[in-house]
Every structure is written in C-alpha cells, then in structure tokens.
Write a protein that holds these residues in place. Structure first.
Motif, mmCIF file in Angstrom:
data_model
loop_
_atom_site.group_PDB
_atom_site.id
_atom_site.type_symbol
_atom_site.label_atom_id
_atom_site.label_comp_id
_atom_site.label_asym_id
_atom_site.label_seq_id
_atom_site.Cartn_x
_atom_site.Cartn_y
_atom_site.Cartn_z
ATOM 1 N N THR A 34 -15.633 -4.919 -1.527
ATOM 2 C CA THR A 34 -14.814 -5.953 -2.141
ATOM 3 C C THR A 34 -14.227 -6.876 -1.073
ATOM 4 O O THR A 34 -14.243 -8.096 -1.202
ATOM 5 C CB THR A 34 -13.664 -5.319 -2.947
ATOM 6 O OG1 THR A 34 -14.201 -4.282 -3.739
ATOM 7 C CG2 THR A 34 -12.986 -6.323 -3.835
ATOM 8 N N TYR A 35 -13.739 -6.257 -0.002
ATOM 9 C CA TYR A 35 -13.070 -7.011 1.052
ATOM 10 C C TYR A 35 -14.052 -7.936 1.773
ATOM 11 O O TYR A 35 -13.814 -9.129 1.931
ATOM 12 C CB TYR A 35 -12.436 -6.027 2.027
ATOM 13 C CG TYR A 35 -11.707 -6.657 3.192
ATOM 14 C CD1 TYR A 35 -10.477 -7.286 2.996
ATOM 15 C CD2 TYR A 35 -12.220 -6.597 4.481
ATOM 16 C CE1 TYR A 35 -9.794 -7.844 4.053
ATOM 17 C CE2 TYR A 35 -11.542 -7.155 5.543
ATOM 18 C CZ TYR A 35 -10.328 -7.785 5.325
ATOM 19 O OH TYR A 35 -9.653 -8.337 6.373
ATOM 20 N N HIS A 36 -15.197 -7.378 2.199
ATOM 21 C CA HIS A 36 -16.111 -8.162 3.018
ATOM 22 C C HIS A 36 -17.032 -9.075 2.218
ATOM 23 O O HIS A 36 -17.239 -10.222 2.569
ATOM 24 C CB HIS A 36 -16.960 -7.237 3.895
ATOM 25 C CG HIS A 36 -16.257 -6.858 5.148
ATOM 26 N ND1 HIS A 36 -15.871 -7.777 6.088
ATOM 27 C CD2 HIS A 36 -15.839 -5.658 5.609
ATOM 28 C CE1 HIS A 36 -15.252 -7.164 7.073
ATOM 29 N NE2 HIS A 36 -15.209 -5.879 6.811
ATOM 30 N N TYR A 37 -17.610 -8.533 1.130
ATOM 31 C CA TYR A 37 -18.659 -9.290 0.464
ATOM 32 C C TYR A 37 -18.142 -10.195 -0.642
ATOM 33 O O TYR A 37 -18.667 -11.269 -0.857
ATOM 34 C CB TYR A 37 -19.731 -8.340 -0.080
ATOM 35 C CG TYR A 37 -20.548 -7.735 1.020
ATOM 36 C CD1 TYR A 37 -21.588 -8.449 1.595
ATOM 37 C CD2 TYR A 37 -20.250 -6.469 1.512
ATOM 38 C CE1 TYR A 37 -22.334 -7.908 2.628
ATOM 39 C CE2 TYR A 37 -20.990 -5.929 2.542
ATOM 40 C CZ TYR A 37 -22.036 -6.651 3.097
ATOM 41 O OH TYR A 37 -22.765 -6.125 4.120
ATOM 42 N N VAL A 38 -17.135 -9.714 -1.363
ATOM 43 C CA VAL A 38 -16.690 -10.519 -2.502
ATOM 44 C C VAL A 38 -15.587 -11.502 -2.093
ATOM 45 O O VAL A 38 -15.632 -12.671 -2.440
ATOM 46 C CB VAL A 38 -16.224 -9.615 -3.662
ATOM 47 C CG1 VAL A 38 -15.788 -10.465 -4.846
ATOM 48 C CG2 VAL A 38 -17.344 -8.675 -4.070
ATOM 49 N N PHE A 39 -14.627 -11.026 -1.307
ATOM 50 C CA PHE A 39 -13.497 -11.901 -0.985
ATOM 51 C C PHE A 39 -13.540 -12.481 0.428
ATOM 52 O O PHE A 39 -12.618 -13.191 0.830
ATOM 53 C CB PHE A 39 -12.174 -11.148 -1.187
ATOM 54 C CG PHE A 39 -11.801 -11.009 -2.629
ATOM 55 C CD1 PHE A 39 -11.164 -12.043 -3.290
ATOM 56 C CD2 PHE A 39 -12.106 -9.858 -3.334
ATOM 57 C CE1 PHE A 39 -10.820 -11.923 -4.622
ATOM 58 C CE2 PHE A 39 -11.776 -9.739 -4.668
ATOM 59 C CZ PHE A 39 -11.133 -10.777 -5.317
ATOM 60 N N ASP A 40 -14.600 -12.137 1.193
ATOM 61 C CA ASP A 40 -14.734 -12.675 2.545
ATOM 62 C C ASP A 40 -13.490 -12.462 3.399
ATOM 63 O O ASP A 40 -13.152 -13.286 4.246
ATOM 64 C CB ASP A 40 -15.010 -14.200 2.489
ATOM 65 C CG ASP A 40 -16.494 -14.465 2.471
ATOM 66 O OD1 ASP A 40 -17.227 -13.576 2.920
ATOM 67 O OD2 ASP A 40 -16.896 -15.543 2.001
ATOM 68 N N GLY A 41 -12.803 -11.382 3.167
ATOM 69 C CA GLY A 41 -11.645 -11.049 3.984
ATOM 70 C C GLY A 41 -10.397 -11.867 3.742
ATOM 71 O O GLY A 41 -9.468 -11.817 4.542
ATOM 72 N N SER A 42 -10.355 -12.645 2.640
ATOM 73 C CA SER A 42 -9.125 -13.413 2.414
ATOM 74 C C SER A 42 -8.136 -12.612 1.580
ATOM 75 O O SER A 42 -8.466 -12.147 0.494
ATOM 76 C CB SER A 42 -9.453 -14.746 1.738
ATOM 77 O OG SER A 42 -10.087 -14.523 0.520
ATOM 78 N N LEU A 43 -6.929 -12.450 2.137
ATOM 79 C CA LEU A 43 -5.924 -11.620 1.478
ATOM 80 C C LEU A 43 -4.800 -12.460 0.886
ATOM 81 O O LEU A 43 -4.600 -13.609 1.267
ATOM 82 C CB LEU A 43 -5.332 -10.631 2.482
ATOM 83 C CG LEU A 43 -6.256 -9.502 2.949
ATOM 84 C CD1 LEU A 43 -5.583 -8.709 4.053
ATOM 85 C CD2 LEU A 43 -6.639 -8.596 1.801
ATOM 86 N N ASP A 44 -4.095 -11.820 -0.013
ATOM 87 C CA ASP A 44 -2.909 -12.423 -0.606
ATOM 88 C C ASP A 44 -1.826 -12.526 0.473
ATOM 89 O O ASP A 44 -1.711 -11.657 1.337
ATOM 90 C CB ASP A 44 -2.459 -11.501 -1.749
ATOM 91 C CG ASP A 44 -1.178 -11.975 -2.385
ATOM 92 O OD1 ASP A 44 -1.060 -13.186 -2.607
ATOM 93 O OD2 ASP A 44 -0.314 -11.128 -2.657
ATOM 94 N N SER A 45 -1.038 -13.590 0.448
ATOM 95 C CA SER A 45 -0.065 -13.796 1.524
ATOM 96 C C SER A 45 1.026 -12.725 1.525
ATOM 97 O O SER A 45 1.642 -12.466 2.556
ATOM 98 C CB SER A 45 0.565 -15.179 1.374
ATOM 99 O OG SER A 45 0.996 -15.359 0.048
ATOM 100 N N ARG A 46 1.279 -12.097 0.365
ATOM 101 C CA ARG A 46 2.360 -11.121 0.321
ATOM 102 C C ARG A 46 1.953 -9.751 0.865
ATOM 103 O O ARG A 46 2.793 -8.892 1.099
ATOM 104 C CB ARG A 46 2.844 -10.954 -1.127
ATOM 105 C CG ARG A 46 3.668 -12.117 -1.640
ATOM 106 C CD ARG A 46 3.890 -11.970 -3.122
ATOM 107 N NE ARG A 46 2.609 -11.926 -3.841
ATOM 108 C CZ ARG A 46 2.501 -11.655 -5.134
ATOM 109 N NH1 ARG A 46 3.545 -11.383 -5.839
ATOM 110 N NH2 ARG A 46 1.320 -11.646 -5.716
ATOM 111 N N PHE A 47 0.625 -9.554 1.031
ATOM 112 C CA PHE A 47 0.160 -8.223 1.406
ATOM 113 C C PHE A 47 0.793 -7.734 2.707
ATOM 114 O O PHE A 47 1.313 -6.629 2.800
ATOM 115 C CB PHE A 47 -1.367 -8.195 1.509
ATOM 116 C CG PHE A 47 -1.915 -6.850 1.869
ATOM 117 C CD1 PHE A 47 -1.936 -5.826 0.931
ATOM 118 C CD2 PHE A 47 -2.380 -6.580 3.141
ATOM 119 C CE1 PHE A 47 -2.423 -4.573 1.258
ATOM 120 C CE2 PHE A 47 -2.863 -5.318 3.474
ATOM 121 C CZ PHE A 47 -2.888 -4.324 2.529
#
Lengths: 269, 270
Positions: free
Chosen positions: A42-55
């Motif tokens: 999920t992290y690498h392939y689907v979201f390309d490493g973009s996280l929510d700012s609150r994380f």
C-alpha cells in the motif's frame, strides 16, 4: 509449584512435538507477515510513499513502515501469547483431562507458568521469523536500544499473561474460545495503535485502547526499538503496563478460581 | 421436486445449527463492522487529499462509499468461507455419511447450505451498509435501478463460490489451512480497500484469480458509477468464465469424492 511447572512444561513439550496443530503456528506468522506485506504494498505501490501530514505528529515518527511492522510484530505476539495461556484450562476440559488436573493438589501458578514457558518456545520462534521478514520490508534495526527493548518486552509479557487469565475466565464462562478470542483480537486490532495511531480514532473510544496492554506495549516498543530511546522516555507506558498488571492479575486469578468451581459443578456435578 | 426439498432441508438445518445462541451475532455483525472500521482508519495515515496518487482512480472523498461496497461484497464471500469451514464438522461427527445415504441430490445439499447461510449472514451487514450510506450521505450517488441486478450478480457468484468451498472443506483433512493462506490476500487484492487499477501489473494478475474482483468491479460500475451493463461486458465475461470453472470443479470433486468413499469407506480425499 516447581514440580507442577516442570511437569506441565514437559507434558506440553511432548504434545507440541507429537500433536501440535502446526497450522496455528503458520497462521500466526502469516498474520504478521500479511500485515507487513500489505502495508508495504500500500505504501510503496499505491500511495507512492505520500503520508498524511498528521501522521508524524500522532506517531512520533515519520517512518510508516517501521511503525506498522513493529505494530504487526507485537500484535501477532500478543495474539499468540493470549491464546496459549487463556485456552489452557478450556483445552483440558475439551480433551477430558481437566478432572485429573483438578484431582491433584497441583499449584495453579506452576501450571500456568509451565504452560507459558513452554509456549514461549513457539512464541519466540514466531517473533524472530516475523522480525526477520519485517527487516526485509523496512523495519529499521539501526537505533535499537537492546536493554530497553528487553525490559519493555518483559513487562509487556507479564501484562499479557495477566490479561490472558481474565480472557481465560471469560472463555470458561461462555464455554467458547472461537468467538471470545477473535472478538478481543479484532477490537485490539482497531484500538491498540497496531496499523495506525490511536489518535485518528474518536476520543470517546480511546479508553478501550488504554486498558489493553498492547497499546502501551507497542508505544514503548516503538520508542526503544525504532527510535532507540532510553527507558526513562517510555516511563509512562511502563507505568501503565505495571498498573494493568496490578489490576488484571488479581482479577484473573480470582476469575480462574471461580470458574474452575463453576465448570466443576456444571460438568462433573 | 427432490432437489428443492433437499435444499430447503439443508437451509433449515444450518439455521437451527447456527442460531442456537445469540453469540452468533458477534461473528455475523460485530466482526464485519469492526473489520470495516479498522480498514477505514488503517488508510488514514496516508495522504488522502486531492494530491494523493490514488486520486486518479477514485475521488478520495468517496472513500467511505468505496469501502462500504467493497466490504459488502467481501462479507458475502467471507460468510460462506465461515460456513464452509463448519461443514467439515459434518464429516468429523459422522452425519455426512447419513446425508450421503439418502437419495438427496448432492448439489442441492451443497448449494442449499451455501444459500441458507448466505442470506442469514449478510442481511445484518446489508442493513448496516444502508445506514452508513444515510449517515455519511452517499445516497444521492447511488443508481437505485441497478441495485437488483447488482444483488443478483453478488448472490449468484457468492453461492457458487460457497458451494465450491463446501466441497473442498468436506473432503479434506484440514482445509482451514487454505483459508488461513488465502483469506487475507483476497481481502487485499480483490479491490475491497483499494482500487485494483492502482496496483502494479503483477498485483492485477493476482487480483484476477479471485471472482470477487470482478463482482466488485461490476457492482461499483453499476451502482456507484452508473455505467450501463454493456459497458461492463468484459468483467462480466471473466466472472462467468471463472464461475463456470468453479461449478464444473464442484461437480467433478463431488463425484470423485463419493466414488472414493464408496471404494474405500473414507470421506477424506486430500
């Protein structure tokens, strides 16, 4: 007490060698591995490493993969440990050996400790396997505070043991393992900061997470294992864990005694 | 009508078997809802704004709707896995032999079980889905006229899938192992939580093993995106292909197992 401890340990060792359903073992490992693997995908392939700012702010770390993998690691560990201890008496009941156990003057403390220490052989194997696989998928080992990690794990194990006694009491009361244990495990998966920080949840249900050892265990573990923090920084989590032990242990012991009598009356009366 | 009798009897039986205790509602309702909520929050650490890489596949604001349809489909399929898993007790307690001694159609037994369990297992979660839609306000984006067709597709596929699982669990020593291995990959790859289109190529290949992938593509297409049936012919063809294969396998396995049982007196095939 030590006689019972040794006897239980040796008996369970023989059971494990000859008749343990190894699909349980692989099931637990797979559980941790799947959590790790799917988080990675999920992290690498689907979201390309973009996280929510609150994380970053909620999790005290920007390293999502290490966060989730350590959560998965301790979650599988807790599930295994809780299952080993809480199912002890009810398995005796199902296999027809409870009567024999109750007839002997054996110490219950020795019995449960024997159960736990034998189960620990499997537990540590599962733990190491998930840890190694986690390493491949992005769990960082560079900052580990080894002594801190060992202390945290020790306190965590004792608190899980205390929780398992309470769970075992409920299992004997309902005479069911499948529904009781899985309901607890699903709740734990939601409220214990396993795959996401508890802060994302509405405030009203935070307390459910607070009464679970897993929440404080993962918090402390992440600090000492990923961030390499000293023990003093995880003091609050450790105090929480000790507090939970002080509550669950007496409740669990009393429940187990009561339930033994209850089962005795119902089944052999 | 022999097979209707058989099917009905099996439905009544599994109802009485499952509903003797209120605890069943934990696994029927509480677990799916917990699972749904957990996966909703598990996506929260990711960037779900308009700049998110996922935004080209669906509107992140519709995440709730996407997950709801995904989990609705998943629950249909998952409840059948659970019921199939309990079928193996039938062999262990020896009642399977009794059923096989009667002239009831074997297929009716297998599908009766799947269908009976399905309706009872999913109505609660379906109600939950509708309630959630009302609360989060996804009602207006739903194409109501396509709903019956979507449900027919979902139910037929789930029953065929469930019948196949029943047969697998009936004749194997420990099929729960298979369940352990396949359950979570299905939850991930079938596009329940994330759109299949966002996966890399190899991920899509895995996704196409599971009939649920196509069921979800059809349901979302028909009900949420308002596509017409003709636009969805390609997933439909895939779905029909996979389901016919499963149906054929069910019949072959059933016959083989019965033949084997007659020869060796043993119900276990693998």
């Amino acid at each position: 007490m030590w006689l019972t401890f040794r006897a239980t340990f040796i008996r369970n060792l023989i059971t494990m060698k000859r008749a343990y359903p190894w699909s349980f073992f692989i099931g637990h490992i797979l559980n941790g591995v799947y959590l790790t693997l799917f988080a990675y995908l999920t992290y690498h392939y689907v979201f390309d490493g973009s996280l929510d700012s609150r994380f970053q702010q909620y999790a005290d770390t920007g390293n999502y993969l290490s966060y989730v993998i350590s959560g998965a690691l301790l979650y599988t560990f807790s599930v295994s440990l809780l299952m080993i201890v809480s199912r002890a008496i009810i398995s005796e009941l199902r296999e027809g050996t409870l009567e024999a156990l109750l007839l002997t003057p054996s110490s219950r403390k020795g019995y449960f400790l024997g159960y736990l220490s034998q189960g620990f052989m499997r537990l540590s194997l599962e733990f190491v396997i998930v840890l190694i696989i986690g390493g491949f998928f992005g769990l960082t080992f560079s900052n580990v505070n080894i002594i801190g990690t060992l202390v945290v794990l020790l306190v965590f194990i004792v608190s899980l043991f205390a929780q398992a006694l309470v769970l075992g009491g409920f299992m004997l009361y309902f005479r069911d393992t499948y529904l009781t244990q899985n309901t607890l495990f699903m709740v734990m998966g939601l409220v214990c900061s396993v795959t996401f920080p508890i802060e994302y949840l509405p405030n009203q249900i935070h307390w459910i997470g607070q009464i679970m050892p897993l929440t404080h265990g993962t918090d402390a573990f992440r600090q000492v294992f990923i961030e390499g923090a000293s023990l003093s920084t995880v003091g609050t989590s450790l105090i929480w864990l000790l507090g939970l032990i002080a509550i669950y242990f007496p409740i669990g012991t009393i429940m187990m005694q009561k339930m033994e009598r209850h089962v005795l009356e119902k089944h052999f009366g | 009508m022999n097979w209707i009798n058989g099917m009905w009897a099996e439905m009544v039986k599994s109802h009485q078997h499952n509903f003797h205790s209120k605890m069943i509602y934990l696994s029927l309702f509480f677990w799916p809802v917990l699972l749904f909520i957990t996966s909703y929050f598990a996506l929260k650490p990711f960037d779900l704004g308009s700049t998110s890489p996922i935004a080209e596949f669906f509107d992140p604001d519709d995440l709730m709707l996407f997950l709801l349809t995904g989990y609705l489909g998943y629950i249909f399929f998952w409840s059948l896995v659970q019921s199939a898993w309990q079928t193996s007790y039938e062999r262990q307690t020896g009642t399977l032999e009794l059923i096989f001694l009667t002239p009831v159609s074997r297929l009716a037994f297998v599908y009766g079980r799947a269908a009976g369990n399905l309706f009872e297992a999913v109505w609660l979660f379906s109600v939950f889905t509708v309630l959630m839609l009302v609360i989060v306000g996804g009602m207006q984006s739903i194409v109501w006229s396509a709903l019956p067709l979507a449900f027919v597709i979902l139910i037929v596929s789930a029953v065929i899938w469930g019948g196949f699982l029943n047969v697998v669990f009936l004749f194997s020593r420990d099929a729960s192992f298979l369940f352990t291995i396949l359950e979570e990959p299905m939850e991930f790859f079938a596009g329940i939580r994330l759109p299949v289109a966002a996966f890399p190529v190899w991920g899509k290949v895995i996704a196409y093993i599971f009939p649920l992938t196509f069921v979800l593509e059809m349901i979302r297409g028909l009900v949420v995106e308002g596509k017409s049936f003709t636009e969805l012919l390609s997933p439909f063809a895939w779905l029909v292909g996979i389901l016919s294969l499963l149906f054929l396998l069910t019949i072959i396995l059933l016959n083989k197992a019965e033949k084997n049982a007659k020869e060796t007196g043993n119900m276990v095939l693998f």
